[in-house]
Design a protein around this motif. Structure first.
Motif, PDB file in Angstrom:
ATOM      1  N   ASP A  64       7.091  55.191  -0.974  1.00  8.72           N
ATOM      2  CA  ASP A  64       8.449  54.723  -0.651  1.00  8.72           C
ATOM      3  C   ASP A  64       9.379  55.033  -1.818  1.00  8.72           C
ATOM      4  N   ALA A  67      12.315  52.509  -2.589  1.00 13.17           N
ATOM      5  CA  ALA A  67      12.082  51.078  -2.809  1.00 13.17           C
ATOM      6  C   ALA A  67      12.458  50.664  -4.226  1.00 13.17           C
ATOM      7  N   GLN A  71      11.005  45.113  -4.483  1.00 14.11           N
ATOM      8  CA  GLN A  71      10.293  45.339  -3.223  1.00 14.11           C
ATOM      9  C   GLN A  71       8.868  45.813  -3.471  1.00 14.11           C
ATOM     10  N   ARG A  75       4.167  44.178  -2.935  1.00 14.06           N
ATOM     11  CA  ARG A  75       3.219  45.089  -2.296  1.00 14.06           C
ATOM     12  C   ARG A  75       2.084  45.402  -3.277  1.00 14.06           C
ATOM     13  N   PRO A 153       6.201  45.562   4.192  1.00 17.11           N
ATOM     14  CA  PRO A 153       7.357  45.833   3.323  1.00 17.11           C
ATOM     15  C   PRO A 153       7.670  44.655   2.403  1.00 17.11           C
ATOM     16  N   ASP A 154       7.532  43.435   2.938  1.00 15.32           N
ATOM     17  CA  ASP A 154       7.665  42.239   2.108  1.00 15.32           C
ATOM     18  C   ASP A 154       6.292  41.585   2.073  1.00 15.32           C
TER      19      ASP A 154
END
Length: 228
Positions: A64, A67, A71, A75, A153-154
Motif C-alpha cells: 500500500d 498508506a 494506518q 496492520r 485496513p484498520d
C-alpha cells in the motif's frame, strides 16, 4: 550434524534446506531443556523478532504505497504479534517438534502460544543466520503471504479499539478480570470479563488470558456497534 526425521520433515514444510542443521535444532530447543552444550532458542527468538519486523514493514509499504504511518502501524502489529506467530507455527507443525523440558511437556507446552510464537521467530532467525536476509524474507513472505494480503485496513486489535472507544467518551480504560478457569493443567481455559465504567460488560473464554481478553473486548465492541 544430521537432522532427525521430525526435523527433516519440518525443514520440508518450511521450504528451506539448512546448510547448518544445528541452527534448526537450536531454534526448536526451549530454555526448559537448554544446557551449556545444547543452546536454547532465546537468542534466536530475539533476532528473529527483528528480522520478521523488517520483512513485514517492507511488505506493508510495498502492498500500500499510499498508506500513512498511522494506518500501517496497526496492520504491522496484527501481523507480528505473538498470536499470529503462534498461528503460523501451528500451520507448519512446529509444536510437534519442540524440544521441551519435562515440566513444559506436562503443562502442554507444545500448545502454548508464547512458546510457539517464540519458536517461530527463532526459526526465522535460524534461516537468516543460515542463508542471509533474502532467504529469511522468502520464508516469511511464503508463510505470512495470505495474512499480508488479507490484513484489515484498520487492523487495530480489539483491546486497543475498545480503549479508544471508551476514551473518546471520557471514560477510563476498560477493566479486565479473570472470572473462571477450567480444564486440565496442560490445557486450561480462561474466562475473562471486560467492564466499562458505564456498566457494559462482556465475557469470553479461551486457552490463554490474552486471547480471552481480546475476545471479550471484541464481543463488547460488536455489541456496542449493534446498539449504535
Amino acid at each position: 550434524m544430521r537432522l532427525s526425521a521430525d526435523l527433516l520433515a519440518l525443514q520440508g514444510r518450511l521450504g528451506h534446506r539448512f546448510r547448518q542443521p544445528d541452527l534448526l535444532l537450536r531454534a526448536v530447543t526451549h530454555a526448559s531443556i537448554g544446557t551449556a552444550t545444547r543452546p536454547d532458542n532465546q537468542r534466536l527468538e530475539f533476532l528473529g523478532d527483528r528480522v520478521l519486523g523488517l520483512v513485514m514493514a517492507e511488505a506493508l509499504l510495498a502492498a500500500d504505497p499510499q498508506a500513512r504511518e498511522g494506518q500501517l502501524a496497526p496492520r504491522f502489529n496484527a501481523l507480528v504479534r505473538k498470536e499470529t506467530c503462534a498461528d503460523v507455527a501451528r500451520e507448519v507443525g512446529l509444536g510437534e517438534v519442540l524440544k521441551l523440558g519435562r515440566s513444559e511437556m506436562l503443562t502442554g507446552g507444545r500448545r502454548k502460544e508464547a512458546l510457539l510464537g517464540d519458536a517461530m521467530e527463532a526459526v526465522i532467525a535460524a534461516v537468516y543466520q543460515d542463508a542471509g536476509f533474502e532467504a529469511a524474507r522468502a520464508l516469511v513472505l511464503r508463510l505470512w503471504g495470505a495474512r499480508i494480503a488479507a490484513v484489515e485496513p484498520d487492523a487495530r486489535d480489539a483491546k486497543t479499539s475498545l480503549q479508544e472507544w471508551a476514551q473518546g467518551r471520557g471514560m477510563p480504560p476498560p477493566a479486565y478480570e479473570e472470572t473462571g478457569r477450567s480444564g486440565p493443567d496442560h490445557a486450561p481455559q480462561f474466562t475473562v470479563r471486560v467492564v466499562l465504567a458505564s456498566g457494559e460488560t462482556a465475557e469470553a473464554t479461551a486457552g490463554s488470558k490474552r486471547v480471552a481478553e481480546q475476545a471479550a473486548a471484541r464481543a463488547l465492541l460488536e455489541r456496542l456497534e449493534r446498539e449504535g
